[in-house]
Design a protein around this motif. Structure first.
Motif, short mmCIF file in Angstrom:
data_model
loop_
_atom_site.label_atom_id
_atom_site.label_comp_id
_atom_site.label_asym_id
_atom_site.label_seq_id
_atom_site.Cartn_x
_atom_site.Cartn_y
_atom_site.Cartn_z
N GLU A 160 0.82 -1.22 0.00
CA GLU A 160 0.00 0.00 0.00
C GLU A 160 0.86 1.27 0.00
OE1 GLU A 160 0.12 -1.97 4.00
OE2 GLU A 160 -0.33 -2.60 1.96
N GLY A 161 2.16 1.09 0.19
CA GLY A 161 3.07 2.24 0.10
C GLY A 161 3.43 2.57 -1.35
N ILE A 162 3.00 1.72 -2.27
CA ILE A 162 3.28 1.98 -3.69
C ILE A 162 2.27 2.99 -4.22
CG2 ILE A 162 3.43 0.98 -6.01
CD1 ILE A 162 4.23 -1.68 -4.68
N ASP A 163 2.76 4.15 -4.57
CA ASP A 163 1.90 5.20 -5.11
C ASP A 163 2.47 5.70 -6.43
OD1 ASP A 163 4.12 6.58 -4.31
OD2 ASP A 163 3.12 7.68 -2.68
N GLU A 164 1.86 6.72 -7.00
CA GLU A 164 2.32 7.21 -8.31
C GLU A 164 3.77 7.68 -8.26
OE1 GLU A 164 -0.31 9.83 -10.39
OE2 GLU A 164 -2.04 8.50 -10.13
N ASP A 165 4.12 8.34 -7.16
CA ASP A 165 5.50 8.83 -7.07
C ASP A 165 6.50 7.68 -7.07
OD1 ASP A 165 4.67 11.41 -7.06
OD2 ASP A 165 4.79 11.68 -4.88
N ARG A 166 6.14 6.59 -6.35
CA ARG A 166 7.03 5.43 -6.30
C ARG A 166 7.18 4.79 -7.67
NH1 ARG A 166 9.98 3.30 -1.86
NH2 ARG A 166 8.92 3.93 0.03
N VAL A 167 6.06 4.70 -8.38
CA VAL A 167 6.14 4.12 -9.72
C VAL A 167 7.03 5.00 -10.60
CG1 VAL A 167 4.86 3.47 -11.81
CG2 VAL A 167 3.91 2.93 -9.55
N SER A 168 6.78 6.30 -10.58
CA SER A 168 7.61 7.23 -11.38
C SER A 168 9.08 7.07 -11.05
CB SER A 168 7.20 8.68 -11.11
OG SER A 168 5.93 8.92 -11.64
N TRP A 197 3.75 5.83 -19.54
CA TRP A 197 3.39 6.39 -18.22
C TRP A 197 3.59 7.91 -18.21
CZ3 TRP A 197 1.71 4.69 -13.35
CH2 TRP A 197 1.94 5.56 -12.29
#
Ligand code: IPE
Ligand code: IPE
Ligand code: MG
Length: 243
Positions: A160-168, A197
């Motif tokens: 749940e710590g995976i967010d858009e910033d992490r993906v980027s 993306w």
């Protein structure tokens, strides 16, 4: 007139049409690729002069490996020779050279040339020129998924710590702003697996000009067009330009 205060920070270009350009001249496809080099220079100088901070060029896709071997070899040679030949000038103009993609799959001579050029220009700050080589967005997204899954399995991050910033931050373009403007030459109106993306909200600009014929004036046209568009990001017009 281009408004210098509203120039995109990052422009991405799908350089297409070299083969057709060569065919029109009755030449071999590789002559088209070689004649694409001056167009790269124009795009780079044009962007640099306007204060664009990042220019990302799609030079060779994952799918391009399936072209005839002679064309692939010629493209790899052209890449090495061009970087070697242009390096002094790039450095003098404070261009930082960068490469994204499955660089491991490139011939060792290419990797070596790129490594040296990147190391030599690492301290330059006027503009970052990124070459997408053996790149495809799906390949990049698979790599990112693996990186994140590995970290999650190791307990370094929670799912749940995976967010858009992490993906980027897990993509090859980590640390760069997303391109605001994507240009494709040669009349094709598709993305061909480029930066899927990152271009979520980019403005797309297509021209029938073949890449070897691309000049600063075309870049300026694209930027002018960009500046005349209303970028709403899902809002309504009145929210974007109140009053
Ligand atoms: C773009 O030109 C350069 C690369 C994909 C390497 P093309 O080689 O795709 O040219 P066309 O599309 O065949 O004209
Ligand atoms: C996209 O051009 C890749 C590059 C410009 C490096 P292609 O010519 O390979 O794309 P398609 O096959 O027309 O979609
Ligand atoms: Mg093409």
């Amino acid at each position: 007139m281009i408004d210098p205060a509203r120039v995109p920070r990052h422009i991405a270009i799908i350089m297409d049409g070299n083969g057709r350009w060569a065919k029109q001249q009755g030449e071999h496809r590789i002559v088209g690729h070689a004649n694409g080099v001056p167009a790269v220079r124009e795009a780079l100088q044009g962007c640099s002069g306007l204060g664009v901070e990042y220019l990302t060029l799609y030079a060779f896709s994952t799918e391009n490996w399936n072209r005839p071997q002679s064309e692939v070899n010629a493209l790899m040679d052209l890449l090495v020779n061009t970087v070697v030949k242009e390096l002094d000038e790039l450095d003098q103009n404070s261009v930082r050279l960068n490469a994204i993609g499955d660089l491991e799959s490139l011939p060792e001579s290419c990797r070596e040339t790129l490594r040296e050029a990147m190391a030599r220009t690492a301290g330059n700050s006027r503009i970052t020129l990124t070459l997408a080589l053996s790149y495809s967005a799906r390949w990049e997204l698979v790599q990112a998924a693996r990186t994140l899954a590995t970290a999650a399995a190791a307990g370094t991050i929670a799912p749940e710590g995976i967010d858009e910033d992490r993906v980027s931050a897990s993509l090859c373009t980590a640390g760069m702003p997303d391109p605001e403007l994507l240009i494709r030459t040669s009349g094709e109106q598709r993305i061909s697996n480029f930066l899927l993306w990152q271009i979520a909200y980019a403005e797309l600009w297509f021209t029938s000009v073949l890449w070897p014929d691309f000049r600063k004036e075309h870049l300026f046209q694209a930027i002018l067009d960009f500046q005349n568009r209303e970028r709403r990001f899902g809002l309504i017009s009145e929210q974007v330009t109140p009053g």
